[in-house]
Design a protein around this motif. Structure first.
Motif, PDB file in Angstrom:
ATOM      1  N   LEU A   1       7.849  -3.528  18.345  1.00 55.81           N
ATOM      2  CA  LEU A   1       6.393  -3.543  18.530  1.00 55.81           C
ATOM      3  C   LEU A   1       5.705  -3.101  17.241  1.00 55.81           C
ATOM      4  O   LEU A   1       4.781  -3.752  16.754  1.00 55.81           O
ATOM      5  N   ALA A   2       6.201  -1.987  16.673  1.00 53.61           N
ATOM      6  CA  ALA A   2       5.621  -1.489  15.421  1.00 53.61           C
ATOM      7  C   ALA A   2       5.747  -2.550  14.329  1.00 53.61           C
ATOM      8  O   ALA A   2       4.796  -2.833  13.588  1.00 53.61           O
TER       9      ALA A   2
ATOM     10  N   VAL B   1       3.392  -6.913  10.987  1.00 48.54           N
ATOM     11  CA  VAL B   1       3.395  -8.300  10.506  1.00 48.54           C
ATOM     12  C   VAL B   1       2.042  -8.954  10.782  1.00 48.54           C
ATOM     13  O   VAL B   1       1.465  -9.624   9.907  1.00 48.54           O
ATOM     14  N   ILE B   2       1.494  -8.705  11.976  1.00 47.74           N
ATOM     15  CA  ILE B   2       0.202  -9.325  12.309  1.00 47.74           C
ATOM     16  C   ILE B   2      -0.895  -8.765  11.406  1.00 47.74           C
ATOM     17  O   ILE B   2      -1.744  -9.502  10.904  1.00 47.74           O
ATOM     18  N   VAL B   3      -0.841  -7.446  11.173  1.00 44.18           N
ATOM     19  CA  VAL B   3      -1.857  -6.835  10.316  1.00 44.18           C
ATOM     20  C   VAL B   3      -1.773  -7.429   8.905  1.00 44.18           C
ATOM     21  O   VAL B   3      -2.791  -7.810   8.306  1.00 44.18           O
ATOM     22  N   ILE B   4      -0.549  -7.557   8.396  1.00 43.45           N
ATOM     23  CA  ILE B   4      -0.394  -8.110   7.041  1.00 43.45           C
ATOM     24  C   ILE B   4      -0.830  -9.572   7.021  1.00 43.45           C
ATOM     25  O   ILE B   4      -1.545 -10.014   6.112  1.00 43.45           O
TER      26      ILE B   4
ATOM     27  N   HIS C   1      -7.424  -7.210  11.883  1.00 41.18           N
ATOM     28  CA  HIS C   1      -6.801  -6.358  10.865  1.00 41.18           C
ATOM     29  C   HIS C   1      -7.024  -4.866  11.161  1.00 41.18           C
ATOM     30  O   HIS C   1      -6.078  -4.085  11.148  1.00 41.18           O
ATOM     31  N   VAL C   2      -8.239  -4.503  11.441  1.00 39.06           N
ATOM     32  CA  VAL C   2      -8.563  -3.077  11.590  1.00 39.06           C
ATOM     33  C   VAL C   2      -8.038  -2.490  12.912  1.00 39.06           C
ATOM     34  O   VAL C   2      -7.270  -1.534  12.896  1.00 39.06           O
ATOM     35  N   PRO C   3      -8.385  -3.103  14.068  1.00 38.74           N
ATOM     36  CA  PRO C   3      -7.875  -2.481  15.312  1.00 38.74           C
ATOM     37  C   PRO C   3      -6.351  -2.483  15.372  1.00 38.74           C
ATOM     38  O   PRO C   3      -5.751  -1.499  15.786  1.00 38.74           O
ATOM     39  N   LEU C   4      -5.711  -3.562  14.940  1.00 40.57           N
ATOM     40  CA  LEU C   4      -4.254  -3.598  15.028  1.00 40.57           C
ATOM     41  C   LEU C   4      -3.607  -2.635  14.035  1.00 40.57           C
ATOM     42  O   LEU C   4      -2.501  -2.154  14.257  1.00 40.57           O
TER      43      LEU C   4
ATOM     44  N   VAL D   1      -3.937  -4.840  -1.404  1.00 37.92           N
ATOM     45  CA  VAL D   1      -3.473  -6.203  -1.126  1.00 37.92           C
ATOM     46  C   VAL D   1      -2.005  -6.369  -1.549  1.00 37.92           C
ATOM     47  O   VAL D   1      -1.163  -6.805  -0.759  1.00 37.92           O
ATOM     48  N   TYR D   2      -1.681  -5.993  -2.766  1.00 36.91           N
ATOM     49  CA  TYR D   2      -0.327  -6.268  -3.269  1.00 36.91           C
ATOM     50  C   TYR D   2       0.716  -5.355  -2.617  1.00 36.91           C
ATOM     51  O   TYR D   2       1.791  -5.804  -2.227  1.00 36.91           O
ATOM     52  N   LEU D   3       0.383  -4.081  -2.491  1.00 34.50           N
ATOM     53  CA  LEU D   3       1.368  -3.173  -1.875  1.00 34.50           C
ATOM     54  C   LEU D   3       1.508  -3.472  -0.387  1.00 34.50           C
ATOM     55  O   LEU D   3       2.585  -3.305   0.187  1.00 34.50           O
ATOM     56  N   GLY D   4       0.436  -3.959   0.207  1.00 31.94           N
ATOM     57  CA  GLY D   4       0.507  -4.360   1.611  1.00 31.94           C
ATOM     58  C   GLY D   4       1.503  -5.490   1.805  1.00 31.94           C
ATOM     59  O   GLY D   4       2.269  -5.509   2.765  1.00 31.94           O
ATOM     60  N   MET D   5       1.497  -6.421   0.862  1.00 30.28           N
ATOM     61  CA  MET D   5       2.453  -7.524   0.974  1.00 30.28           C
ATOM     62  C   MET D   5       3.877  -7.044   0.685  1.00 30.28           C
ATOM     63  O   MET D   5       4.839  -7.518   1.302  1.00 30.28           O
ATOM     64  N   ALA D   6       4.007  -6.095  -0.250  1.00 33.51           N
ATOM     65  CA  ALA D   6       5.344  -5.547  -0.535  1.00 33.51           C
ATOM     66  C   ALA D   6       5.891  -4.818   0.691  1.00 33.51           C
ATOM     67  O   ALA D   6       7.098  -4.808   0.941  1.00 33.51           O
ATOM     68  N   LEU D   7       4.977  -4.231   1.475  1.00 33.95           N
ATOM     69  CA  LEU D   7       5.390  -3.503   2.681  1.00 33.95           C
ATOM     70  C   LEU D   7       6.184  -4.397   3.633  1.00 33.95           C
ATOM     71  O   LEU D   7       7.144  -3.963   4.259  1.00 33.95           O
ATOM     72  N   LEU D   8       5.774  -5.656   3.698  1.00 34.79           N
ATOM     73  CA  LEU D   8       6.470  -6.601   4.591  1.00 34.79           C
ATOM     74  C   LEU D   8       7.959  -6.631   4.261  1.00 34.79           C
ATOM     75  O   LEU D   8       8.819  -6.600   5.146  1.00 34.79           O
ATOM     76  N   LEU D   9       8.269  -6.671   2.983  1.00 31.93           N
ATOM     77  CA  LEU D   9       9.668  -6.724   2.545  1.00 31.93           C
ATOM     78  C   LEU D   9      10.359  -5.380   2.801  1.00 31.93           C
ATOM     79  O   LEU D   9      11.463  -5.330   3.353  1.00 31.93           O
ATOM     80  N   VAL D  10       9.688  -4.304   2.403  1.00 32.33           N
ATOM     81  CA  VAL D  10      10.296  -2.976   2.553  1.00 32.33           C
ATOM     82  C   VAL D  10      10.631  -2.708   4.020  1.00 32.33           C
ATOM     83  O   VAL D  10      11.739  -2.280   4.352  1.00 32.33           O
TER      84      VAL D  10
END
Lengths: 314, 566
Positions: A108-109, A114-117, A292-295, A83-92
């Protein structure tokens, strides 16, 4: 004692995520590239590598959570980190892009990410919000018990209606036939179709009461101020208005039965509403995963294509 | 309608044995209901007393019509009326009526069975309700695969095939299907829009960085930065074009503007380039030498222009040797100057007009800018005749001819002149030979006097340096020293007046106070620093090196001509 994955080990992974974010922001602020900020500078490559590794690791959670026993870390710690690293990914990833957005594969990527997060964040909110709502809504009944109670009420209603008269019986049968629970994904989540059904049910009940009038055989029945099904939008009060009027006439026993029938129908409606809410809450708790999963798999493909494409045309 | 109704009493799930009894009718209308008088009696509260009726429809097919408002289900659909086909299953409450193929002379055969489910009419509500997302058939796994494959195929495999097979690529680029154009990471520099989607023009081989010859194919004339033999720096000889010029960063994103571009070498040139005798420069505010302007003079012996770069801190050397006499202050007097058309107030733009390109000023032209006041008349009683400007030899020819004519015409008012010159002639009067000789002798003296006067004392000398010389025949002559205005003050920098047009001239050029044309009116670095600053500009114009200086300046060498690696 139960501990939420959000506060796991004193916010350990929140801290990790914050440190990663702070380092990324610091590097972005300090580094002056020889060109406009973009994914191809040294910092861009570094952040891109971190981001790609993060995405792979976050995807591995889907594999890891199916293997409860393996590894030293608990699934809860994995979820907390996820959860937390996933949110950090948005910034990175955003810093990796250098805020260059265009209509292309790379966007697209990014959009998929962004949609997955975002769906993941919805999932966190859903897991925090709906369990208590579900518990409160169910009033310590299981879904099976609710269905059983609906069936019992239907049974009681149809028995009572048969005693009142054939028309009443027909209407109740139709109401039972038309009762719909759940359905399509949209029906489960939105409740739109159900609203329509509810309105029909109300109409049927008013119709039922209207049709009861001649059945009572009251001499003053035709002159009674009998609202039509469409005249009064507040159908429920219409019902009771009808019931009150009926009470004054003879045929006391049937009137009492009609009142009982109306009580049963109201109870069923409340129960059906509760059951539909239960389905809606459960649906919302599950639905985000279907995004979340398919995307996230689509993201994996887009990420692969992104990396190959940028080095293909180096 | 001949009808057979078969009631299933029980079924043995192990042996499959069925217990039933049949009823036969030959009536037009078969009623279905809970009422005892119904033809097909369905004894259950889930059925209305008179629920439905079956009769033969127009198309010789049995039709079932509801009597009860509750209707019935045919093959799972809630209906009020339905044509019946063999195989149809009618559900009325907990009963099913299955339509069989007509046989043995029966037009309709129905198999009637009570479903033993639950204890209430709505017992199957649970079963027919989809209450979870799984039950709707929406799968995570299948969607995941579909999306994964779709993205891979559409955005990786298809474009890659387009690259490998040019004809496919051409087709893709013309279609909405993603081609390698979908890999484009950003807008090309404006000039490169001519390349458009022809990626292979620069990206010649997959997975290889863009090579210089792809650039030099078009940029043949791009100059090198410095003499590679003198400055044998790897950064000059081995750097790829694309190291500095990275495209796909927007329409003007290809030019490096970072201070490191220059300061990496120029911050400490004594270390990086010991022989170069360059001054250290790193940032316009923090480390930049005083401007060094190029002053030109003329070597008379060698007959060539001599250029010298001089620091503007060297005040003694700040002298322009233009050979022109022009005090700016007199011309710019605020009260104006006297002119033939009255008092005129001059400003800078009265004479200095920008070139169409806007970078520099158009040249000053004597006839256009000066002559209105500085007339070239030479004879006091003749306000029309003037000597030509710019050609000393012709000045003397004009004077010689003019005074010969005046002498022969007579009537010239000058006490020192001989009688024949002063005397007015009657019309048609002819001069004697002696008279003509005397008059012309006077004229040959007079024009030299006037020549000396205008060259040295009255006209030319106002603005020019004049030397007296001697002609081959021994007669005196005069020579105006050529004006050589400094044309290019800052040869190592780029400056455009156009981008400064919101300023006034006086903001930078102190012409009002200049009383001699030897003054250098080019502003020094402090003047520029009022508005321009280096990297850390605060409320100033951020001005990286590239704002004023160019990189590709070595006009003897071309980029790519001396690459070690290709």
């Amino acid at each position: 004692m139960h501990q939420s994955f959000l506060v796991y080990k004193g916010f350990r992974y929140l801290k990790v995520a914050l440190i990663l974010s702070a380092l990324s922001i610091f590097a972005y602020a300090v580094y002056i590239p020889t060109e406009p900020p973009n994914g191809g500078t040294w910092l861009g490559y570094t952040l891109g590598t971190i981001g790609a590794l993060l995405i792979l690791w976050l995807l591995w959670f889907g594999v890891r959570k199916r293997k409860f026993s393996r590894g030293s870390a608990t699934t809860q710690s994995w979820l907390s980190a996820h959860v937390y690293l996933g949110m950090a990914l948005l910034l990175v990833a955003t810093l990796h892009s250098g805020f260059q957005f265009a209509w292309n594969l790379h966007m697209l990527a990014y959009s998929l990410m962004v949609i997955v997060i975002a769906s993941g964040i919805f999932g966190i909110v859903a897991y925090a919000r709906y369990p208590s709502l579900i518990t409160a809504n169910r009033e310590s009944q299981t879904r099976e018990q609710m269905f059983e109670e609906i069936a019992n009420l239907d049974q009681a209603a149809v028995t009572l209606a048969a005693q009142i008269g054939d028309q009443a019986h027909q209407i109740i049968l139709r109401s039972i036939n038309r009762t719909k629970i759940g359905g399509s994904v949209w029906a489960q989540i939105s409740g739109k179709e159900q609203e329509k059904e509810d309105e029909m049910e109300e109409e049927q009940l008013v119709e039922l009461a209207t049709q009861m009038m001649p059945a009572i055989g009251s001499p003053n029945a035709p002159t009674m101020a009998m609202p039509s099904a469409n005249a009064d939008p507040d159908s429920e009060s219409t019902l009771f208005f009808v019931a009150q009027n009926l009470a004054g006439s003879h045929g006391q026993e049937r009137v009492q039965k009609l009142r009982d029938l109306l009580d049963i129908v109201r109870s069923k409606k409340m129960l059906v509403d509760r059951l539909r809410r239960d389905i809606r809450y459960h649906g919302l708790m599950q639905l985000w995963l279907y995004v979340h999963v398919p995307l996230s798999l689509a993201l994996l493909a887009a990420l692969t294509a992104h990396i190959i494409a940028v080095f293909f045309y180096w | 309608m001949r009808t057979l109704v078969r009631y299933i009493k029980s079924k043995n799930s192990n042996t499959g044995a069925i217990v039933y009894h049949d009823e036969r009718f030959d009536i037009d209308r078969i009623t279905v209901g809970r009422a005892t008088q119904s033809d097909i009696g369905l004894n259950d509260l889930s059925v209305s007393l008179n629920h439905a009726a079956i009769s033969m429809g127009k198309g010789k097919k049995p039709v079932i019509k509801a009597i009860s408002v509750s209707g019935f289900q045919v093959n799972g659909r809630l209906l009020k009326t339905a044509d019946l086909q063999p195989g149809d299953v009618i559900e009325v409450g907990r009963w099913t009526l299955k339509v069989e193929k007509p046989a043995d002379g029966f037009e309709l055969i129905l198999v009637v069975e009570k479903q033993g489910k639950g204890g209430s009419p709505s017992a199957d509500l649970r079963e027919k309700s989809k209450t979870t997302i799984e039950e709707t058939g929406l799968g995570k796994r299948s969607w995941s695969w579909i999306l994964f494959v779709a993205v891979m195929v559409l955005f990786l495999i298809v474009p890659a095939v387009g690259v490998m097979v040019p004809s496919v690529g051409k087709l893709l680029r013309a279609s909405p299907v993603p081609s390698d154009g979908s890999w484009d990471s950003g807008t090309l520099a404006l000039a490169h829009h001519i390349i458009g989607d022809q990626c292979e023009q620069c990206h010649e081989k997959p997975f290889r960085m863009v090579r210089d010859h792809a650039c030099i194919e078009c940029h043949k004339s791009t100059m090198a930065h410095a003499d590679p033999d003198f400055y044998s720096l790897d950064t000059l000889t081995r750097t790829r074009c694309a190291t500095c010029h990275k495209d796909h960063n927007g329409i003007d994103g290809m030019v490096r503007r970072d201070p490191g571009l220059c300061s990496n070498c120029h911050e400490d040139p004594d270390t990086t380039m010991p022989n170069a005798e360059l001054l250290p420069a790193e940032d316009f505010t923090d480390l930049h030498p005083q401007f060094r302007i190029t002053l030109t003079s003329y070597d008379d012996e060698k007959q060539e222009e001599v250029r010298e770069r001089v620091s503007m801190d060297d005040k003694d050397l700040m002298v322009e040797k233009s050979n022109l006499i022009f005090p700016h202050d007199k011309h710019l007097k605020p009260e104006g100057i006297d002119s033939p058309s009255g008092t005129r107030q001059l400003s800078c733009v009265s004479c200095h007009k920008p070139e169409p390109g806007g970078a520099r000023m158009e040249p000053i032209n004597m006839v256009k800018h000066c002559k209105e006041c500085h007339s070239l008349t030479f004879e006091i009683d003749d306000a029309v005749r003037e000597v030509p400007h710019g050609k000393t030899r012709e000045v003397l020819f004009v004077l010689e001819e003019y005074y010969a004519k005046r002498a022969l015409e007579g009537g010239y008012i000058d006490n020192s002149a001989p009688e024949v010159v002063r005397k007015r002639r009657r019309p048609g009067e002819r001069l004697s030979k002696d008279e003509r000789r005397e008059a012309l002798e006077w004229a040959s003296q007079k024009y030299l006097e006037v020549g000396e006067e205008i060259f040295r004392f009255r006209v030319c000398n106002v603005c020019h340096k004049v030397n007296k010389t001697e002609r081959e025949d021994g007669l005196p002559s005069w020579e105006v020293v050529p004006v050589r205005l400094n044309q290019h003050w800052m040869r190592k920098a780029v400056f455009s007046h156009r981008s400064h047009e919101t300023m006034t001239c006086e903001d930078c050029h102190d012409a009002n106070k200049s009383d001699t044309s030897a003054d250098v009116l080019i502003p020094a670095i402090d003047n520029c620093r009022q508005c321009h600053a280096g990297e850390d500009a605060h409320n100033q114009v951020e001005s990286p090196c590239i704002e004023c200086h160019k990189f590709h300046i070595q006009d003897e060498f071309r980029m790519g001509a001396i690459k070690a690696d290709e």
